[in-house]
Write a protein that holds these residues in place. Structure first.
Motif, PDB file in Angstrom:
ATOM      1  N   SER A 236      17.540  -3.406  -8.652  1.00 20.58           N
ATOM      2  CA  SER A 236      17.484  -1.953  -8.449  1.00 20.58           C
ATOM      3  C   SER A 236      16.947  -1.273  -9.707  1.00 20.58           C
ATOM      4  N   ALA A 237      17.436  -1.735 -10.857  1.00 20.87           N
ATOM      5  CA  ALA A 237      17.016  -1.119 -12.119  1.00 20.87           C
ATOM      6  C   ALA A 237      15.585  -1.508 -12.484  1.00 20.87           C
ATOM      7  N   THR A 238      15.244  -2.783 -12.333  1.00 22.29           N
ATOM      8  CA  THR A 238      13.874  -3.209 -12.688  1.00 22.29           C
ATOM      9  C   THR A 238      12.868  -2.561 -11.741  1.00 22.29           C
ATOM     10  N   GLY A 239      13.265  -2.440 -10.485  1.00 23.61           N
ATOM     11  CA  GLY A 239      12.382  -1.782  -9.519  1.00 23.61           C
ATOM     12  C   GLY A 239      12.192  -0.310  -9.870  1.00 23.61           C
ATOM     13  N   TYR A 240      13.233   0.302 -10.358  1.00 19.77           N
ATOM     14  CA  TYR A 240      13.122   1.713 -10.738  1.00 19.77           C
ATOM     15  C   TYR A 240      12.135   1.885 -11.898  1.00 19.77           C
ATOM     16  N   VAL A 241      12.155   0.922 -12.837  1.00 17.76           N
ATOM     17  CA  VAL A 241      11.236   1.004 -13.983  1.00 17.76           C
ATOM     18  C   VAL A 241       9.784   0.890 -13.497  1.00 17.76           C
ATOM     19  N   ASP A 242       9.549   0.021 -12.520  1.00 14.16           N
ATOM     20  CA  ASP A 242       8.193  -0.078 -11.956  1.00 14.16           C
ATOM     21  C   ASP A 242       7.773   1.262 -11.345  1.00 14.16           C
ATOM     22  N   HIS A 243       8.711   1.865 -10.654  1.00 15.67           N
ATOM     23  CA  HIS A 243       8.445   3.172 -10.040  1.00 15.67           C
ATOM     24  C   HIS A 243       8.139   4.214 -11.126  1.00 15.67           C
ATOM     25  N   MET A 244       8.916   4.166 -12.201  1.00  8.21           N
ATOM     26  CA  MET A 244       8.728   5.116 -13.296  1.00  8.21           C
ATOM     27  C   MET A 244       7.332   4.953 -13.909  1.00  8.21           C
ATOM     28  N   ASP A 245       6.912   3.700 -14.082  1.00  7.02           N
ATOM     29  CA  ASP A 245       5.585   3.438 -14.654  1.00  7.02           C
ATOM     30  C   ASP A 245       4.492   4.030 -13.755  1.00  7.02           C
ATOM     31  N   ALA A 246       4.655   3.813 -12.460  1.00  8.78           N
ATOM     32  CA  ALA A 246       3.652   4.319 -11.510  1.00  8.78           C
ATOM     33  C   ALA A 246       3.579   5.843 -11.560  1.00  8.78           C
ATOM     34  N   GLU A 247       4.732   6.465 -11.651  1.00  8.92           N
ATOM     35  CA  GLU A 247       4.780   7.935 -11.746  1.00  8.92           C
ATOM     36  C   GLU A 247       4.082   8.414 -13.021  1.00  8.92           C
ATOM     37  N   ALA A 248       4.357   7.721 -14.100  1.00  6.38           N
ATOM     38  CA  ALA A 248       3.766   8.102 -15.391  1.00  6.38           C
ATOM     39  C   ALA A 248       2.252   7.960 -15.347  1.00  6.38           C
ATOM     40  N   ALA A 249       1.787   6.888 -14.717  1.00  5.12           N
ATOM     41  CA  ALA A 249       0.345   6.674 -14.630  1.00  5.12           C
ATOM     42  C   ALA A 249      -0.321   7.820 -13.883  1.00  5.12           C
ATOM     43  N   LEU A 250       0.320   8.243 -12.789  1.00  7.51           N
ATOM     44  CA  LEU A 250      -0.236   9.346 -12.010  1.00  7.51           C
ATOM     45  C   LEU A 250      -0.316  10.633 -12.824  1.00  7.51           C
ATOM     46  N   ARG A 251       0.724  10.857 -13.625  1.00  8.12           N
ATOM     47  CA  ARG A 251       0.815  12.132 -14.342  1.00  8.12           C
ATOM     48  C   ARG A 251      -0.019  12.176 -15.617  1.00  8.12           C
ATOM     49  N   PHE A 252      -0.086  11.057 -16.315  1.00 12.48           N
ATOM     50  CA  PHE A 252      -0.599  11.143 -17.687  1.00 12.48           C
ATOM     51  C   PHE A 252      -1.875  10.354 -17.979  1.00 12.48           C
ATOM     52  N   ARG A 253      -2.225   9.365 -17.148  1.00 16.17           N
ATOM     53  CA  ARG A 253      -3.322   8.467 -17.511  1.00 16.17           C
ATOM     54  C   ARG A 253      -4.617   9.227 -17.812  1.00 16.17           C
ATOM     55  N   SER A 254      -4.895  10.251 -17.030  1.00 10.13           N
ATOM     56  CA  SER A 254      -6.164  10.966 -17.191  1.00 10.13           C
ATOM     57  C   SER A 254      -6.162  11.906 -18.401  1.00 10.13           C
ATOM     58  N   ARG A 255      -5.005  12.092 -18.996  1.00  8.05           N
ATOM     59  CA  ARG A 255      -4.913  13.090 -20.069  1.00  8.05           C
ATOM     60  C   ARG A 255      -4.883  12.478 -21.473  1.00  8.05           C
ATOM     61  N   VAL A 256      -4.851  11.152 -21.543  1.00  9.47           N
ATOM     62  CA  VAL A 256      -4.802  10.496 -22.854  1.00  9.47           C
ATOM     63  C   VAL A 256      -5.902   9.433 -22.930  1.00  9.47           C
ATOM     64  N   LYS A 257      -6.099   8.924 -24.117  1.00 11.55           N
ATOM     65  CA  LYS A 257      -7.150   7.927 -24.305  1.00 11.55           C
ATOM     66  C   LYS A 257      -6.808   6.614 -23.604  1.00 11.55           C
ATOM     67  N   ARG A 258      -5.566   6.196 -23.766  1.00  8.68           N
ATOM     68  CA  ARG A 258      -5.132   4.934 -23.172  1.00  8.68           C
ATOM     69  C   ARG A 258      -3.644   5.031 -22.902  1.00  8.68           C
ATOM     70  N   LEU A 259      -3.248   4.586 -21.733  1.00  6.92           N
ATOM     71  CA  LEU A 259      -1.824   4.600 -21.382  1.00  6.92           C
ATOM     72  C   LEU A 259      -1.385   3.168 -21.137  1.00  6.92           C
ATOM     73  N   SER A 260      -0.308   2.767 -21.772  1.00  9.43           N
ATOM     74  CA  SER A 260       0.192   1.407 -21.542  1.00  9.43           C
ATOM     75  C   SER A 260       1.710   1.430 -21.433  1.00  9.43           C
TER      76      SER A 260
END
Lengths: 294, 284
Positions: free
Chosen positions: A212-236
């Motif tokens: 449940s927790a590891t799956g939530y982290v994957d979800h969090m990463d996906a959310e972050a990618a949607l929100r921030f990837r286009s606004r920074v040089k590189r997102l990891s």
């Protein structure tokens, strides 16, 4: 000069303090060497200082992440921060001294690739209290006061794995991290020239909490990618356990090798803190920017 | 043209024992000596005193800050080679530890650093303070059957950080950084691992020993090979433990033959080898 004055012993000569550097001392390093500025942000007790000490402690045992330790102007600063996790402290449980709300401090680390022998790379790694970032999260004005953010090659935002492991606190931990990033972007303190890393700390806690927790982290990463990837040089994204609990099956400084590689290797082409001599104007601009933060 | 060299090391690193054996070899012109002394400026009484103890297989008295001596020797490379004047300040280990703890050095030492072209850094295999972490101990306890490790972190009062507690390798790196910060050219560095008869029990070479026992220092030297032109020697200036091996050592007709010097795969009794290393023209 009188004879007595001539015989008077000369005062000792002061050497570098070896403490963590203030902005002025950090700027002095950038004046003489190519250096990268890594700003580590996150809530109180999210593991910022523990991450820094884990990197340093790893070099105590040998080459780390394919790099040799090449020196440091803040050896005493590293040692002070490692102290409570060393047997020499007399403590029963490894711990990290909480960072005080003070002027921004930076730990200096020089690394060199161990196999190729490429040039030395200077890293200036921030050690700033979580309270400072809480204020920056809540106020664009406060965020704009963190002038050094503009110069960060990499902004590392830590998300406390201990909070992600618990249902009740995981959403708030994520929201706090995202709000901080958003505040920094809105205040234009970070942007298209910044490498952004979202790092989950205490990964052993997340793993121990189950799927449940590891799956939530994957979800969090996906959310972050949607929100921030286009606004920074590189997102990891990375998961680390700088000082995992015994019996959790993770090694000391788990994931920190990848973190260091990212800082050094994926920054090729990024703007160094100290530009080449052919760009004197920008050099002064950067120096000034660093000092504006004081 | 005289060249000046620094002898650097924390307390008990073997600096004085090395100097005693070196003085005997270059002055007595012992077996296979790569260098002999042509002239000495400085405290001959001090050198003779420490040599006397060495010849009798008696441990050297700890050099105190008040008994520090500086010696300048005009040495000739053998056979019939060039001469070179070198000076060694025999400073106490406490003086070097104080550089780390107080972050200052004397004006006189600053002059020595400015004029130095080479450094002999002494380390001793006994008494190395290692950076043991609490979590490493926890792992050992867990391996012994104590489940542990699951409790909440309890913050406890611990004494404030004392720089004396810093690992040996951290202090040595800082001592070299202090010197390096004052120099604009590369320097020859001879790392002397003292009491090699003890250190070499694991059959390692000096370079490997340094990598395993003082990894931070080893990395620092490799990463800064443009600043430090380094050679690592294993040296037993005594030839053994004076407590247990004195009788065997005293039966050696030629005292210089007690000495063990290891440079890579080569083993000899030539204690001048690290000194000759310093005399090689330093790279700019």
């Amino acid at each position: 000069m009188s004879e007595s004055e001539a015989k008077k012993p000369k005062a000792p000569i002061s050497l570098s303090s070896g403490d963590a550097l203030d902005l002025s001392s950090a700027s002095a390093i950038t004046a003489t060497a190519r250096a990268r500025l890594i700003v580590i942000a996150g809530a109180e007790a999210s593991g910022k200082t523990t991450l820094i000490t884990a990197l340093y402690e790893s070099f105590q045992a040998g080459a780390f992440a394919g790099f040799l330790f090449g020196g440091s102007s803040s050896l005493a600063g590293f040692e002070q921060r490692c102290y409570r996790a060393r047997i020499a402290s007399g403590a029963d449980v490894a711990d990290t001294t909480r960072t005080k709300i003070d002027q921004p401090r930076f730990l200096h680390l020089i690394v060199r690739k161990s196999e190729t022998g490429d040039g030395r790379q200077h890293l200036l790694i921030s050690d700033i209290a979580g309270e400072v970032f809480r204020l920056a999260r809540d106020s664009t004005t406060e965020c704009k006061k963190l002038g050094f953010l503009v110069r960060a090659d990499t902004l590392v935002v830590l998300v406390d794995g201990e909070k992600l492991a618990v249902l009740k606190t995981r959403a708030e931990a994520t929201t706090d991290a995202f709000s901080l990033i958003r505040s920094c972007l809105d205040a234009e303190m970070v942007g298209a020239a910044t490498n952004l890393m979202i790092v989950v700390t205490k990964w052993d806690e997340v793993q121990a909490a189950g799927e449940s927790a590891t799956g939530y982290v994957d979800h969090m990463d996906a959310e972050a990618a949607l929100r921030f990837r286009s606004r920074v040089k590189r997102l990891s994204f990375l998961r680390i356990a700088a000082r995992p609990r015994s019996g959790r099956g993770l090694v000391f400084a788990y994931g920190c090798d990848q973190l260091l590689k990212e800082w050094v290797e994926h920054l090729n082409g990024a703007t160094p803190l100290m530009p080449s001599s052919s760009t004197p104007v920008r050099q002064i601009e950067r120096f000034t920017t660093l000092h504006k933060a004081t | 043209m005289p060249t000046h060299h620094l002898i650097v090391g924390l307390p008990g690193a073997g600096k004085t024992t090395f100097l005693a054996a070196l003085w005997h070899v270059v002055e007595y012109n012992g077996v296979g000596a790569g260098l002999t002394v042509e002239r000495l400026d400085g405290d001959r009484e001090y050198l003779n005193e420490i040599r006397s103890r060495w010849l009798k297989c008696e441990s050297q008295l700890r050099t105190s800050t008040s008994s520090e001596a500086s010696v300048t020797m005009l040495l000739r490379a053998q056979p019939a080679g060039d001469t070179m004047e070198i000076s060694f300040p025999d400073m106490s280990g406490e003086s070097f530890r104080a550089q780390w703890t107080t972050r200052q050095w004397s004006d006189e030492y600053n002059d020595l650093v400015q004029g130095a072209t080479g450094v002999m850094l002494f380390v001793h295999p006994v008494g190395i303070s290692e950076p043991h972490r609490i979590d490493q101990a926890d792992e050992l306890v867990a391996a012994l059957g104590d489940v542990g490790g699951g409790g909440e972190v309890q913050r406890q009062e611990v004494p404030p950080w004392n720089p004396d507690d810093a690992p040996t390798q951290v202090q040595l790196v800082e001592l070299l950084q202090f010197i390096g910060a004052k120099k604009r050219v590369g320097m020859n560095l001879a790392v002397v691992i003292s009491a090699w008869d003890i250190a070499s029990r694991s059959e390692t070479r000096p370079t490997e020993w340094l990598r395993l026992r003082l990894p931070l220092l080893s990395q620092y030297l490799s990463a800064n090979d443009d600043t430090w032109n380094t050679t690592i020697f294993g040296v037993s200036a005594q030839g053994g433990d004076f407590e247990t091996d004195a009788e065997r050592l005293l039966t050696e007709h030629i005292p210089a033959k007690r000495i063990i010097v290891v440079d890579g795969d080569t083993t000899s009794s030539d204690i001048t080898a690290p000194v000759r290393k310093l005399m090689i023209t330093t790279r700019a």
